[in-house]
Write a protein that holds these residues in place. Structure first.
Motif, PDB file in Angstrom:
ATOM      1  N   SER A 125      18.658   3.888  -7.251  1.00 50.67           N
ATOM      2  CA  SER A 125      19.191   2.372  -7.126  1.00 50.67           C
ATOM      3  C   SER A 125      19.906   2.126  -8.546  1.00 50.67           C
ATOM      4  N   ARG A 133      18.393   9.691 -12.850  1.00 52.14           N
ATOM      5  CA  ARG A 133      18.363  10.865 -11.703  1.00 52.14           C
ATOM      6  C   ARG A 133      19.018  11.973 -11.882  1.00 52.14           C
ATOM      7  N   LEU A 178       4.898   9.586  -3.160  1.00 53.05           N
ATOM      8  CA  LEU A 178       5.590   9.727  -4.297  1.00 53.05           C
ATOM      9  C   LEU A 178       4.636  10.844  -5.263  1.00 53.05           C
ATOM     10  N   GLN A 179       3.333  11.062  -4.836  1.00 52.03           N
ATOM     11  CA  GLN A 179       2.689  12.001  -5.615  1.00 52.03           C
ATOM     12  C   GLN A 179       3.366  13.457  -5.503  1.00 52.03           C
ATOM     13  N   ALA A 228       7.814   3.190  -8.090  1.00 55.03           N
ATOM     14  CA  ALA A 228       8.107   4.564  -7.867  1.00 55.03           C
ATOM     15  C   ALA A 228       8.890   4.855  -9.500  1.00 55.03           C
ATOM     16  N   GLN A 260       0.645   4.578  -9.778  1.00 52.07           N
ATOM     17  CA  GLN A 260       2.105   4.669  -9.577  1.00 52.07           C
ATOM     18  C   GLN A 260       2.391   3.786  -8.433  1.00 52.07           C
ATOM     19  N   LEU A 261       1.622   3.499  -7.404  1.00 51.41           N
ATOM     20  CA  LEU A 261       1.974   2.763  -6.382  1.00 51.41           C
ATOM     21  C   LEU A 261       2.010   1.198  -6.980  1.00 51.41           C
ATOM     22  N   ILE A 262       1.322   0.675  -7.856  1.00 45.05           N
ATOM     23  CA  ILE A 262       1.254  -0.533  -8.498  1.00 45.05           C
ATOM     24  C   ILE A 262       2.308  -0.796  -9.343  1.00 45.05           C
ATOM     25  N   LEU A 263       2.770   0.195  -9.961  1.00 42.56           N
ATOM     26  CA  LEU A 263       3.905  -0.100 -11.140  1.00 42.56           C
ATOM     27  C   LEU A 263       5.304   0.523 -10.438  1.00 42.56           C
ATOM     28  N   PRO A 320      -4.430  12.039  -1.623  1.00 40.83           N
ATOM     29  CA  PRO A 320      -3.226  12.021  -2.490  1.00 40.83           C
ATOM     30  C   PRO A 320      -2.499  10.410  -2.580  1.00 40.83           C
ATOM     31  N   GLY A 321      -2.084  10.210  -3.823  1.00 41.27           N
ATOM     32  CA  GLY A 321      -1.456   8.982  -4.053  1.00 41.27           C
ATOM     33  C   GLY A 321      -2.205   8.256  -5.194  1.00 41.27           C
ATOM     34  N   ASP A 322      -1.462   7.905  -6.089  1.00 37.50           N
ATOM     35  CA  ASP A 322      -1.985   7.258  -7.533  1.00 37.50           C
ATOM     36  C   ASP A 322      -1.769   6.002  -7.351  1.00 37.50           C
ATOM     37  N   ARG A 353       3.139   6.309   1.783  1.00 35.78           N
ATOM     38  CA  ARG A 353       3.907   6.110   0.569  1.00 35.78           C
ATOM     39  C   ARG A 353       3.383   6.608  -1.032  1.00 35.78           C
ATOM     40  N   GLY A 354       2.117   6.531  -0.887  1.00 33.80           N
ATOM     41  CA  GLY A 354       1.188   7.014  -1.937  1.00 33.80           C
ATOM     42  C   GLY A 354       1.250   8.331  -2.148  1.00 33.80           C
ATOM     43  N   THR A 355       0.972   9.071  -1.093  1.00 36.53           N
ATOM     44  CA  THR A 355       1.003  10.472  -1.142  1.00 36.53           C
ATOM     45  C   THR A 355       2.461  11.126  -1.241  1.00 36.53           C
ATOM     46  N   TRP A 379      15.806   9.539  -0.220  1.00 37.30           N
ATOM     47  CA  TRP A 379      15.115   8.436  -1.047  1.00 37.30           C
ATOM     48  C   TRP A 379      16.379   7.644  -1.592  1.00 37.30           C
ATOM     49  N   TYR A 389       7.870  12.698  -5.733  1.00 37.52           N
ATOM     50  CA  TYR A 389       8.280  12.206  -7.026  1.00 37.52           C
ATOM     51  C   TYR A 389       7.679  12.800  -8.304  1.00 37.52           C
ATOM     52  N   GLN A 390       6.304  13.109  -8.017  1.00 41.40           N
ATOM     53  CA  GLN A 390       5.562  13.463  -9.407  1.00 41.40           C
ATOM     54  C   GLN A 390       5.506  15.031  -9.430  1.00 41.40           C
ATOM     55  N   GLY A 417       8.945  11.512 -11.728  1.00 43.77           N
ATOM     56  CA  GLY A 417       9.187  10.004 -11.574  1.00 43.77           C
ATOM     57  C   GLY A 417      10.915   9.776 -11.790  1.00 43.77           C
ATOM     58  N   LYS A 418      11.404  10.812 -12.448  1.00 46.54           N
ATOM     59  CA  LYS A 418      12.802  10.594 -12.904  1.00 46.54           C
ATOM     60  C   LYS A 418      13.779  11.559 -12.080  1.00 46.54           C
ATOM     61  N   ALA A 442       6.482  -5.615 -11.918  1.00 45.42           N
ATOM     62  CA  ALA A 442       7.150  -4.415 -11.684  1.00 45.42           C
ATOM     63  C   ALA A 442       7.918  -4.555 -10.278  1.00 45.42           C
TER      64      ALA A 442
END
Lengths: 539, 325, 333
Positions: free
Chosen positions: A439, A452, A422-423, B41, B36-39, B31-33, A418-420, A436, A426-427, A461-462, A78
Motif C-alpha cells: 500500500s 517492502r 499475519l503470524q 499488519a 498484531q491484529l489490533i495494531l 496462531p495469531g497475535d 487473518r491472525g494466523t 498481499w 508476515y511475521q 511485518g516489513k 491504527a
C-alpha cells in the motif's frame, strides 16, 4: 400419499414465489400484492415512513463503517476506518490536496525548509481554538510531534529536536534528507492534540477527543454509533453538515438495504458486486477512486523461520515461469470484475513521477514453459500459496491457481484466518508465495518501496518478501532523500524495472476505493487512502 | 426448592471454569497475535512489543488463565484488548439487546409454535396440519441469515415498515426477533405436534373420552398438560440455539448485542472479551435451564418429588382400603 | 332366568374393521350379543379375539380415522348407538355407560390429582349449576365407597399402588351410577391377592347400584365367580353363549370352548400336562368363508371350510358349530 406430496409441493412453490417476489427489486410497485398489503395498512405504514424518510431539508449525514473504531486518539488510531472520525475532529499542520497531490497549509500558516533540507520550521496559525475553548499553541504542536516521533518510530522516527521557537513557531530537524515528510505530517496520526486536555485524562481521550476540526465529538454509543456535530466556531467557517453519525454496520447486504431505504446516507468499502445495483438506482450514487493498495503476487525470496530456503529463492527462472503463465487481464476480470486495469509497476498510478507506458512482463505461455524447463522442473511443479480467507485475496489467488494449472504447475491454495496468516506469512516468513497488497499511504514511491523492498527492512511485518538487492536499495535511498523530480522519476522507473526483471513479485492491480452514497449528497469525496474530507460534503 | 436452586447455581461454577478454560486455551494457543491484529499488519514492532507487554501476552498461558479466572470470580472480567475498556461494562451495555432478541425469539416461537403444533395435532391430516408442517419444514430449511436479508428487503426496503439499522425503538427489534424465532418456531411446532399426538394416543386420554368429557377439555386439560414437558424442554434447549442465532441475526440487523461484539472480538482475538462473552452466554443458558427445570416441577408432579421434600405426614397408612377387606 | 326378558344392550351382526397403513384388519365379523338389565355377562376369548374392540364399539371410542363400524346395530335401551352423533355419545359415556380399562398404571392421567379426575366425570354429567362443594362431597363419598381415604384426593396417581389405582378407575366409572359398566380385563394387570379384592369390590358395588356389567376377561376362573352369563368370542364372533352353568357343566360345547377349558389347569383331576389349542387365530386381514375355527378344529368337516355355521340354540344355550346343526347345512337354503 400422492395428495400429501403434491400439497407440500404446491405450498413450497407458492412460498418460493412470495420469497422471490420480495427479492425482485424491479417489480412494478402497484402490481404486486405486497404493495397492496402496504396500502391497506396505510395507517402504520404512513406513520412509519414519515418518521423514517420525510424530514425537512436534511443537513445531517449517517455514514456506515464496517467495524467499530477502537479509539479516537490520533496517534494510536491504527485502522483506516478510524481515520475518518479522527480526521473530522482533528487537524494536521499541513494537508494534501487530494486532487492535485500538492501540500497545502492547514494549522500551519506557512513553513520553511532549510537549504540542506534537514530543518523544517512551521508558523502556527493564530486564534485557532480547540473544541473545548483551549487555544492552539506551539506547545501542543511540539507535544504532538514528540509523541509521534517517539511512539511511531517506523514512520516519524526521523524527526529530531522538536523545538518551540516562539509562541507560534515550531521547528524540527530530520535525521537525513527525507522528501516525503510533509505528506507524513498530513496523515491522520499526526493530527495535533491538545496537550493540556490530553494529560488531564490520557485513558479517556480515545472516547472523548478534543480537536480543532470542523466537527466536534458529541457521543459514542458502544457498538452502535459515533456522533459528531458541527463546530460552529470553526476557523474556516462552519461546515455545511450539521452532524455526522458513524454507524457500525458490518454486513454488506445490510448496508446496501439501509442505504436504499435511507437509513444511512453513505457507506465506504462498498462491494464491487453491488456496483450495478447502486448505479441502477437513481437515488444512489457510486463513488470510485483509484486506491493505494497494489495487489501483488509475492514470492518469498529468502528463507523460512526454520532456516530452510523458499522454493522461489535463488531460482529466477521458476519465478519467471509463473509470471509468464499469468494472464492479468483474466485475473482482473475474475477477481474484481474489471473494476481496474491490470498494473505492471509495483506502484499505483497516482504516485508522483509515475512511469507512464511502462512495459511489464506479459502473458506468454510458451515462454513460461521454457522457463519451467530452465528452472529444473520439466515435468511440472507444485507449490503452496498462503492467503487469508478474505475474498479480496482469495479471489485473485483462485484465479491464479486456475491459470497455473494450464501449464502443469500445481498450486495448492491454503486460505487461513487473518491472525494466523499475519503470524505465519508476515511475521515468520513461513511461505513460498502469497497475495498481499503493497500500500501507498502518500503519493511517493517511498511509501511502498522503502518498507517492502528495502533490504534493511527484512524484518517481521516489513520486507516480508525478503528482497535483498543492492541496486534496489540504492534506488530507494536516492528517492528518499532527493527533492529533484527528474532524479526521483529515474528511481521510480528503476525500482519498477528491478521488480519486473528480477521477478521478486508480480503486481496485479490496484482495486479502487469505493463508496456508495445517496445521490442528494454534494461534495462527496474519497481519496486513494480512503480519507474523506467531510467539510466539503453538503446536501 | 431453595437448596436445589442453590446447588444448581453452585454447580455452574465448575461448568464456567471448564468452558472458560477451553475457550481461553483455543483463543490463546491458536496462531495469531492479538497485538498484531489490533495494531494492523504494518504495525511498528516497538508498538507491538509494548502492546504484548500491556496485554501480558508474554506470560505463561496458565498464569494468564489463572489471573483471568480469579479476576472473574472477583467480578473483574479484565480489560478489552481492542478498546482498553473494562469488559464487564461493555458486556452489560450489550447484554440487554441480546436478551431482548433471544427472549423475544423464544417467546414468539412458543406463542406461535405451540398453538400451531396443537392445532396441527388435533386436526391431524387436515389442511392446517399440512400447512403447519410445510411451514415448519421451510422455516427449518431456510438459513437465518438469508431469511433475515429477505425480511430486510421486503419489510424495510419495499414496505418501509421498519428501519434497517439501529436500536432506538421497539420497531428495530421486530424483524430480528421474528427472523430468530423462525427456526425455533419450526422446532416448537413439530415438538408440540408430536408430543400432543403421543399424548393423544395415551390410555388416559381414552379414559377421559370414556368419561364423556368434551373434546376441547380433553385437549387442554389432559393432552396439553402432558405434552407440555417436551415443549418446555425444547423451549429451554432453544435458548442455547437462540443465543447462537443472535450472532448472525445481530450482524444482519445491525443490533449492537453480544453476538455482534463477539464477532468483532474474534476478529482481533480480544481474549478477555471473547472468554467473558462466552461465560456470560453460558451463565445465561445455565440460568434458563434452571428455570426450565423449576417449571418442570410445577407441570409434572412426578418430578416435583425429586426436588421438593414432601411435607405430607408419612404415618398415614398407604393402602388402608386393603386392610378393610 | 330367561335371557331375552329384559335386554339393556342388543348388538346385532356387528362388523368392525381397522384401516391401517398395512391394510384392513377385520376385527369384528358379525357379532351378536345381548345383555340384560342387572346381569353380568362375561365376554371370554383369547388375545386378539375382539373383546376390547367390542367394548370400544359400544362406546364408539374406536381409534379415530382407523377403526370404524362397518355394519350392524348396537341398541342401548331403545336408542341406536352405532349411528349416534358424537355429542350424544358424549352424554352417554361416563353417565349411562362407563368403562374400566385394563391397565390402571396408564389409564390415569399422571399430572392431574385423583380427586380432580373423579370430579371431572361428575362435572361433565351433573346438571349445570351444580356447586363445586356438592361435587367435592360426592367425590369424597365415592372414594369412601371404593375404599380410598378421601383425604388423599389431592395426591397424584404415581403416589398410589396398582390396586389403588384400579379402585380410582372404578370410582371414576361408577361415579355417575351408570346402567352399564364395561370392564375390560379389570384385574389382569394386578397381582392375585389384589385381583380378588378388586373383583369383590366390583361385585359389591354392582349389586348395590344395580348396574349391568360386561366383564371382558380371558380368565375362566373370574367368569365362574362373577358372571351370570358367558359369551365366548372367537375371531370377532360369538361362538357360544349361555348361563354360567351351561358353559361350565353342560356336555355340549363348541370345540373351541372345550379347548379353552382344556387349557386350564384343574385342581381336581390329575393331569400330566395342559392341552393348549394348537394353531393360531385366522389372519384378521382376510375375510374368511366358513367357520373361523375350522383350521384348528379337531372335528373339522368338509362343510366347515365352505359355509358359516348358523347358531343353534337350546334352552338359551347358543352354539355356532356345524357339529350341532340340526339340519345338514345344505338344507338351509
Amino acid at each position: 400419499m400422492r395428495i400429501r406430496k403434491s400439497f407440500i409441493i404446491i405450498i413450497t412453490v407458492l412460498l418460493s414465489i412470495f420469497l422471490l417476489a420480495s427479492c425482485n427489486k424491479k417489480a412494478e410497485p402497484a402490481a404486486t400484492a405486497p404493495e397492496k398489503a402496504a396500502e391497506t395498512t396505510a395507517e402504520t405504514a404512513g406513520e412509519t415512513s414519515e418518521e423514517i424518510s420525510a424530514e425537512p431539508k436534511k443537513d445531517t449525514l449517517v455514514i456506515a463503517l464496517p467495524s467499530e473504531p477502537v479509539t479516537l486518539h490520533p496517534s494510536t488510531a491504527a485502522e483506516r476506518i478510524t481515520y475518518l472520525p479522527v480526521h473530522a475532529i482533528h487537524e494536521t499542520l499541513v494537508t494534501e490536496n487530494y486532487t492535485t497531490g500538492e501540500i497545502e497549509p492547514r494549522l500551519a500558516e506557512s513553513w520553511e525548509i532549510s537549504e540542506d533540507g534537514l530543518k523544517y520550521t512551521f508558523k502556527i496559525r493564530q486564534g485557532i481554538k480547540f473544541h473545548n475553548g483551549d487555544p492552539l499553541t506551539a506547545d501542543d504542536v511540539v507535544y504532538t510531534l514528540n509523541e509521534i516521533s517517539s511512539k511511531i518510530v517506523d514512520v516519524y522516527g526521523l524527526i529530531k529536536n522538536v523545538t518551540k521557537v516562539d509562541e507560534n513557531t515550531v521547528s524540527f530537524e530530520m535525521e537525513y534528507q527525507f522528501s516525503p515528510i510533509l505528506y507524513l505530517l498530513s496523515n491522520t496520526q499526526s493530527c495535533i492534540v491538545d496537550q493540556e486536555y490530553y494529560e488531564k485524562d490520557p485513558e479517556g481521550y480515545g472516547r472523548n477527543p478534543n480537536g480543532t476540526g470542523p466537527f466536534k465529538f458529541k457521543s459514542w454509543l458502544s457498538g452502535e454509533n459515533i456522533v459528531l456535530e458541527r463546530n460552529e466556531d470553526y476557523w474556516r467557517g462552519p461546515a455545511p453538515l450539521a452532524s455526522i453519525t458513524f454507524k457500525v454496520v458490518p454486513e454488506e447486504a445490510t448496508k446496501l438495504i439501509a442505504l436504499e431505504s435511507g437509513d444511512i446516507d453513505a457507506y465506504i468499502q462498498a462491494s464491487l458486486t453491488n456496483k450495478p445495483i447502486v448505479e441502477e438506482n437513481s437515488e444512489l450514487k457510486w463513488i470510485e477512486t483509484s486506491a493505494g493498495q497494489v495487489f501483488t503476487l509475492a514470492f518469498n525470496n529468502g528463507t523460512h523461520s526454520d532456516g530452510t530456503k523458499s522454493v522461489f529463492a535463488d531460482n529466477k527462472a521458476l519465478r519467471e515461469a509463473i509470471v509468464f503463465a499469468i494472464d492479468k487481464n483474466e485475473i482482473v476480470s475474475l477477481a474484481i470484475d474489471d473494476a481496474a486495469p491490470p498494473l505492471y509497476t509495483p506502484f499505483p498510478t497516482f504516485i508522483q513521477n509515475y512511469p507512464a507506458n511502462f512495459e511489464g512482463n506479459l502473458y506468454n505461455v510458451e515462454k513460461a514453459k521454457e522457463k519451467l524447463i530452465e528452472a529444473g522442473y520439466p515435468d511440472g511443479f507444485k507449490f503452496t500459496m498462503k492467503t487469508t480467507s478474505q475474498p479480496i485475496y482469495a479471489k485473485p489467488a483462485e484465479a491464479i491457481q486456475g491459470q497455473l494449472a494450464k501449464i502443469g504447475i500445481e498450486m495448492e491454495l491454503i486460505q487461513m484466518e487473518r491472525g494466523t496468516y499475519l503470524q505465519e506469512v508476515y511475521q515468520n516468513f513461513d511461505y513460498d508465495a502469497t497475495i498481499w497488497a503493497v500500500s501507498c499511504d502518500y503519493p511517493d514511491m517511498d511509501s511502498g518501496a522503502y518498507k517492502r523492498f528495502y533490504s534493511g527492512n527484512i524484518a517481521p511485518g516489513k520486507n516480508y518478501m525478503q528482497i535483498n538487492d543492492p541496486a534496489m536499495d540504492e534506488a530507494i535511498m536516492i528517492n528518499r532523500s532527493s527533492q529533484d523530480p527528474a532524479e526521483k522519476a529515474a528511481q521510480v522507473l528503476k525500482v519498477s524495472e528491478i521488480i519486473r526483471d528480477e521477478v521478486y513479485a508480480l503486481p496485479l492491480y490496484a482495486s479502487p476505493n469505493t463508496m456508495a452514497v445517496r445521490s442528494d449528497l454534494k461534495g462527496v469525496n474519497i481519496n486513494y487512502g480512503m480519507m474523506i474530507d467531510f467539510y466539503l460534503w453538503s446536501r | 426448592m431453595f437448596k436445589f436452586i442453590l446447588k444448581r447455581l453452585l454447580l455452574m461454577i465448575p461448568v464456567i471454569i471448564g468452558i472458560s478454560f477451553v475457550i481461553f486455551a483455543i483463543v490463546s494457543l491458536t496462531p495469531g497475535d492479538p497485538a498484531q491484529l489490533i495494531l494492523g499488519a504494518d504495525a511498528d514492532p516497538v508498538l507491538l512489543q509494548a502492546k504484548r507487554e500491556e496485554f501480558g501476552l508474554n506470560d505463561n498461558f496458565f498464569m494468564r488463565y489463572i489471573k483471568y479466572i480469579t479476576g472473574v470470580f472477583r467480578g473483574d472480567f479484565g480489560k478489552s484488548y481492542r478498546t482498553g475498556l473494562p469488559v464487564l461494562g461493555e458486556l452489560l451495555l450489550r447484554l440487554p439487546h441480546t436478551t431482548i432478541i433471544a427472549l423475544g425469539g423464544i417467546g414468539l416461537s412458543v406463542v406461535v409454535g405451540v398453538p400451531l403444533g396443537m392445532i396441527s395435532a388435533i386436526k391431524q391430516y387436515s389442511f392446517i396440519d399440512y400447512f403447519a408442517r410445510t411451514l415448519a419444514l421451510l422455516l427449518t430449511a431456510i438459513p437465518v441469515f438469508w431469511l433475515g436479508l429477505l425480511m430486510l428487503l421486503f419489510f424495510v426496503l419495499k414496505l418501509r415498515w421498519f428501519p434497517a439499522t439501529g436500536t432506538g425503538s421497539w420497531r428495530n427489534y421486530v424483524l430480528p426477533v421474528v427472523a430468530l424465532a423462525a427456526s425455533a418456531t419450526a422446532t416448537q411446532t413439530r415438538t408440540t405436534r408430536s408430543a400432543m399426538l403421543e399424548a393423544i394416543r395415551q390410555d388416559y386420554v381414552r379414559t377421559a373420552r370414556a368419561k364423556g368429557i368434551s373434546e376441547p377439555k380433553i385437549m387442554f386439560k389432559h393432552v396439553l398438560k402432558n405434552s407440555i414437558l417436551p415443549v418446555i424442554t425444547i423451549a429451554g434447549m432453544n435458548v442455547g440455539v437462540q443465543m447462537g442465532g443472535t450472532v448472525v441475526i445481530e450482524n444482519v440487523f445491525n443490533i449492537p448485542g453480544m453476538g455482534n461484539m463477539l464477532i468483532n472480538s474474534v476478529r482481533v482475538k480480544d481474549i478477555p472479551m471473547i472468554v467473558s462473552t462466552i461465560i456470560m452466554v453460558a451463565f445465561f443458558i445455565g440460568v434458563m435451564n434452571l428455570i426450565v427445570d423449576i417449571i418442570y416441577t410445577f407441570v409434572d408432579p412426578r418430578l416435583k418429588t425429586q426436588y421438593v421434600t414432601v411435607k405430607k405426614k408419612k404415618d398415614q397408612p398407604l393402602i388402608p382400603a386393603q386392610e378393610k377387606i | 332366568m330367561m335371557p331375552m326378558e329384559n335386554p339393556l344392550l342388543i348388538i346385532k351382526d356387528l362388523h368392525v374393521s381397522y384401516k391401517t397403513d398395512d391394510g384392513v384388519i377385520y376385527a369384528i365379523n358379525g357379532l351378536d350379543l345381548v345383555l340384560n338389565k342387572g346381569e353380568t355377562l362375561g365376554l371370554v376369548g383369547e388375545t386378539g379375539a375382539g373383546k376390547t374392540t367390542t367394548a370400544l364399539s359400544i362406546l364408539k371410542l374406536l381409534p379415530e380415522r382407523i377403526g370404524s363400524i362397518d355394519s350392524g346395530t348396537i341398541q342401548f335401551h331403545d336408542e341406536r348407538l352405532d349411528n349416534a352423533p358424537e355429542a350424544k355419545m358424549r352424554l352417554i359415556r361416563g353417565s349411562q355407560i362407563s368403562m374400566i380399562f385394563q391397565d390402571p398404571m396408564t389409564c390415569l392421567n399422571p399430572v392431574l390429582t385423583i380427586g380432580d379426575q373423579i370430579a371431572e366425570v361428575l362435572e361433565s354429567h351433573c346438571p349445570p349449576g351444580t356447586k363445586a362443594a356438592e361435587i367435592q362431597r360426592k367425590v369424597d363419598e365415592i372414594m369412601t365407597m371404593v375404599g380410598l381415604p378421601p383425604d388423599r384426593k389431592e395426591e397424584y396417581p404415581h403416589q398410589f399402588s396398582g390396586g389403588m389405582k384400579q379402585r380410582v378407575d372404578i370410582a371414576i366409572a361408577l361415579a355417575c351410577e351408570p346402567e352399564l359398566l364395561l370392564a375390560d380385563e379389570p384385574t389382569t394387570a394386578l397381582d392375585v391377592t389384589i385381583q380378588a379384592q378388586v373383583l369383590d369390590l366390583m361385585r359389591g358395588l354392582k349389586d348395590k347400584l344395580g348396574t349391568s356389567m360386561l366383564l371382558i376377561t380371558h380368565d375362566l376362573g373370574v367368569v365362574a365367580e362373577t358372571c351370570d352369563r358367558v359369551a365366548i368370542i372367537y375371531a370377532g364372533e360369538i361362538i357360544e353363549t349361555g348361563e354360567v352353568d351351561d358353559i361350565f357343566y353342560l356336555e355340549d360345547h363348541h370345540p373351541y370352548t372345550k379347548g379353552l377349558f382344556g387349557s386350564i389347569p384343574s385342581m381336581n383331576e390329575k393331569m400330566k400336562r395342559l392341552n393348549p389349542i394348537a394353531g393360531l387365530m385366522p389372519d384378521p386381514s382376510i375375510k374368511y368363508v366358513g367357520c373361523p375355527f375350522a383350521d384348528r378344529c379337531p372335528h373339522k368337516m368338509a362343510i366347515c371350510e365352505t359355509q358359516k355355521p348358523q347358531p343353534v340354540v337350546t334352552n338359551g344355550h347358543m352354539i355356532k358349530c356345524h357339529l350341532f346343526s340340526s339340519k345338514p347345512a345344505g338344507d338351509n337354503k
